[in-house]
Scaffold this motif. Sequence first.
Motif, PDB file in Angstrom:
ATOM      1  N   ILE A  59       0.942  -1.111   0.156  1.00 21.75           N
ATOM      2  CA  ILE A  59      -0.449  -0.081  -0.388  1.00 21.75           C
ATOM      3  C   ILE A  59       0.949   0.859  -0.114  1.00 21.75           C
ATOM      4  CG2 ILE A  59      -1.024   1.096   1.764  1.00 21.75           C
ATOM      5  CD1 ILE A  59      -3.376  -1.145   2.350  1.00 21.75           C
ATOM      6  N   LEU A  60       1.669   1.399   0.869  1.00 18.35           N
ATOM      7  CA  LEU A  60       3.017   2.149   0.831  1.00 18.35           C
ATOM      8  C   LEU A  60       3.636   2.561  -0.848  1.00 18.35           C
ATOM      9  CD1 LEU A  60       4.522   1.822   4.161  1.00 18.35           C
ATOM     10  CD2 LEU A  60       3.314   3.495   3.593  1.00 18.35           C
ATOM     11  N   VAL A  61       3.932   1.671  -1.644  1.00 14.19           N
ATOM     12  CA  VAL A  61       4.377   1.936  -3.268  1.00 14.19           C
ATOM     13  C   VAL A  61       3.255   2.352  -3.605  1.00 14.19           C
ATOM     14  CG1 VAL A  61       5.184   0.497  -4.101  1.00 14.19           C
ATOM     15  CG2 VAL A  61       6.049   0.227  -1.956  1.00 14.19           C
ATOM     16  N   ILE A  62       1.990   1.836  -3.220  1.00 14.57           N
ATOM     17  CA  ILE A  62       1.066   2.057  -3.935  1.00 14.57           C
ATOM     18  C   ILE A  62       1.157   3.515  -3.896  1.00 14.57           C
ATOM     19  CG2 ILE A  62      -1.661   1.690  -4.599  1.00 14.57           C
ATOM     20  CD1 ILE A  62      -0.763  -1.632  -4.109  1.00 14.57           C
ATOM     21  N   ALA A  63       0.516   3.892  -3.121  1.00 14.27           N
ATOM     22  CA  ALA A  63       0.386   5.354  -2.440  1.00 14.27           C
ATOM     23  C   ALA A  63       1.530   6.592  -2.896  1.00 14.27           C
ATOM     24  CB  ALA A  63       0.218   5.757  -1.063  1.00 14.27           C
ATOM     25  N   SER A  64       2.941   6.136  -3.541  1.00 11.42           N
ATOM     26  CA  SER A  64       4.010   7.037  -3.626  1.00 11.42           C
ATOM     27  C   SER A  64       3.636   6.815  -5.104  1.00 11.42           C
ATOM     28  CB  SER A  64       5.557   6.166  -3.402  1.00 11.42           C
ATOM     29  OG  SER A  64       5.247   6.024  -1.797  1.00 11.42           O
ATOM     30  N   LEU A  65       3.653   5.736  -5.727  1.00 14.67           N
ATOM     31  CA  LEU A  65       3.561   5.805  -7.491  1.00 14.67           C
ATOM     32  C   LEU A  65       1.680   6.535  -7.605  1.00 14.67           C
ATOM     33  CD1 LEU A  65       3.672   1.830  -8.041  1.00 14.67           C
ATOM     34  CD2 LEU A  65       4.869   3.778  -8.392  1.00 14.67           C
ATOM     35  N   VAL A  66       0.443   6.171  -6.728  1.00 17.20           N
ATOM     36  CA  VAL A  66      -0.304   7.379  -7.255  1.00 17.20           C
ATOM     37  C   VAL A  66      -0.121   8.686  -6.723  1.00 17.20           C
ATOM     38  CG1 VAL A  66      -2.420   7.898  -6.267  1.00 17.20           C
ATOM     39  CG2 VAL A  66      -2.070   5.548  -6.846  1.00 17.20           C
TER      40      VAL A  66
END
Length: 196
Positions: free
Chosen positions: A81-88
């Motif tokens: 989730i942390l990686v996805i939030a950064s990408l978004v």
Amino acid sequence: MESITSLLSIALGAVLVNNFILSQFLGICPFMGVSKKVETALGMGMAVIFVMGVASAVNWPINHFILERNGLGFMQTVTFILVIASLVQFVEMFLQKAMPSLYEALGVYLPLITTNCAVLGVTLQNAQKSYNFGESLTYGITGGIGFLIAIVLFASVRERMEFAKCPKSFEGFPIALVAASLIALAFMGFSGLKVW
């Protein structure tokens, strides 16, 4: 040759057979919210392809080299989730600068990619199925392509439904749900598809 066949099998499975929206019912919020116009649906689909592909590429080494090797498998969801939030956040900043009209059209649904269960689902399924890096990347990108196909098809149907006559009780969201279910039913025809 076997690896090409397995990648093709993963790709066809992600796009048609196990489509995240129409078969697994993941990512329904943006599917219903951003599908009123084909242009916004196309923009959302492209953003999801990018986030799914990059999230798969980034989360695979994190999971394989850090989490699994150190017995931290229970941290997968939080880490992903942390990686996805950064990408978004990156996608959001890019669209705000490069394509402000699309950024405005996507509105609240763009940050919702962070919590889009289809994006999280692709990374978790990569880990669960023990895919290697190439398979993870293929599954991520083609899962996003399946998302794009589903949302653009649905948006084109919804645009045409604005001019159709239907009973008063079905106007608006109810007829959209009926149309979504019929598209999902049509995609069930791919469930017997096999790659040899």
